[in-house]
Design a protein around this motif. Structure first.
Motif, mmCIF file in Angstrom:
data_model
loop_
_atom_site.group_PDB
_atom_site.id
_atom_site.type_symbol
_atom_site.label_atom_id
_atom_site.label_comp_id
_atom_site.label_asym_id
_atom_site.label_seq_id
_atom_site.Cartn_x
_atom_site.Cartn_y
_atom_site.Cartn_z
ATOM 1 N N GLU A 106 27.022 31.573 41.067
ATOM 2 C CA GLU A 106 25.557 31.573 41.161
ATOM 3 C C GLU A 106 25.031 32.948 41.580
ATOM 4 O OE1 GLU A 106 22.736 29.030 40.883
ATOM 5 O OE2 GLU A 106 24.301 28.802 39.367
ATOM 6 N N TYR A 156 20.830 23.413 33.853
ATOM 7 C CA TYR A 156 19.882 23.673 34.931
ATOM 8 C C TYR A 156 19.592 22.420 35.771
ATOM 9 C CZ TYR A 156 15.939 25.457 37.568
ATOM 10 O OH TYR A 156 15.115 25.820 38.591
ATOM 11 N N PRO A 157 19.300 21.277 35.156
ATOM 12 C CA PRO A 157 19.052 20.083 35.982
ATOM 13 C C PRO A 157 20.263 19.695 36.835
ATOM 14 C CG PRO A 157 18.343 19.704 33.718
ATOM 15 C CD PRO A 157 19.094 20.999 33.732
ATOM 16 N N VAL A 159 22.696 21.737 37.935
ATOM 17 C CA VAL A 159 22.850 22.728 39.006
ATOM 18 C C VAL A 159 21.835 22.470 40.121
ATOM 19 C CG1 VAL A 159 22.591 25.188 39.560
ATOM 20 C CG2 VAL A 159 23.928 24.495 37.565
ATOM 21 N N GLN A 160 20.610 22.142 39.761
ATOM 22 C CA GLN A 160 19.596 21.862 40.777
ATOM 23 C C GLN A 160 19.957 20.626 41.594
ATOM 24 O OE1 GLN A 160 18.515 25.091 40.338
ATOM 25 N NE2 GLN A 160 16.966 24.117 41.573
ATOM 26 N N LEU A 161 20.473 19.589 40.941
ATOM 27 C CA LEU A 161 20.915 18.393 41.659
ATOM 28 C C LEU A 161 22.026 18.753 42.644
ATOM 29 C CD1 LEU A 161 20.908 15.292 42.093
ATOM 30 C CD2 LEU A 161 22.619 15.164 40.261
ATOM 31 N N LYS A 163 22.678 21.693 43.989
ATOM 32 C CA LYS A 163 22.137 22.518 45.080
ATOM 33 C C LYS A 163 21.440 21.650 46.124
ATOM 34 C CE LYS A 163 21.321 26.895 42.665
ATOM 35 N NZ LYS A 163 20.279 27.815 42.189
ATOM 36 N N THR A 164 20.660 20.672 45.676
ATOM 37 C CA THR A 164 19.985 19.798 46.650
ATOM 38 C C THR A 164 20.989 18.903 47.366
ATOM 39 O OG1 THR A 164 19.412 18.190 44.922
ATOM 40 C CG2 THR A 164 17.734 19.829 45.493
ATOM 41 N N SER A 184 19.374 15.462 30.834
ATOM 42 C CA SER A 184 19.904 16.644 30.134
ATOM 43 C C SER A 184 20.101 16.328 28.656
ATOM 44 C CB SER A 184 21.223 17.089 30.753
ATOM 45 O OG SER A 184 21.015 17.615 32.034
#
Length: 190
Positions: A106, A156-157, A159-161, A163-164, A184
């Motif tokens: 990242e 992207y979705p 990776v965001q999941l 990260k959260t 996705s």
């Protein structure tokens, strides 16, 4: 010319990964890497031309290993949508099992170093990935846009999941994973 030792190379890569994930790219110096790897700074230059060369080669190594792990269980005969879900599940599992690698990748992806990857590395890195998406396009299952855009809307979705999840904001439940996989898919399918 000094002989290269695979153990030293592994120690250099391990030390670099640990320092970058704990201190950041800019705070990781050749001298800190050498100290962490229990070698002299000059030894690093036996293996790499510069810190930049070291970071690029580590990134390429990590991305290749990740790609192999993600794509290994996908069979050419499988239905594309099923392969897509397996791919994303493999991606999620890989990140959960290798958070330091994820953090390094990242940081690297969001740094100017990403644009300095030599083309021959880039082609090698994304061969499995690009051929997978090309197969979906040839089967008229995916939108007629660039593979780059398909990739953005795929990963992207997820990776965001992740990260959260790492920040403790959300649980990584089967339901959440299934929802992000479906979103996705919906974003890239025809």
């Amino acid at each position: 010319m000094r002989r290269k030792d695979d153990n030293k190379l592994t120690n250099i890569f391990d030390a670099t990964l640990e320092l970058v994930t704990s201190k950041g790219l800019s705070e990781t110096s050749v001298s800190k890497i050498a100290k962490k790897a229990n070698i002299s700074s000059s030894t690093i230059y036996v293996y790499f031309e510069s810190k930049e060369d070291l970071l690029i080669k580590l990134y390429v190594k990590l991305k290749k290993n990740m790609s192999k792990s993600i794509f290994d269980s996908i069979e050419n005969s499988s239905e594309f949508k099923e392969s897509f879900k397996i791919l994303l599940n493999n991606f999620i599992n890989y990140i959960i099992e290798n958070p330091d690698i994820f953090l390094f990748i990242e940081q690297f992806n969001n740094s100017p170093l990403y644009n300095k990857i030599p083309q021959e590395y880039y082609d090698d890195l994304y061969q499995l990935h690009d051929s997978f998406y090309q197969k979906g396009k040839e089967q008229n299952l995916l939108k007629d846009v660039s593979i780059y855009l398909l990739t953005v809307y795929t990963y992207y979705p997820v990776v965001q999941l992740i990260k959260t999840y790492f920040s403790g904001e959300v649980e990584l439940t089967d339901s959440n994973i299934e929802s992000v996989l479906q979103m996705s898919w919906d974003a890239i399918k025809v």
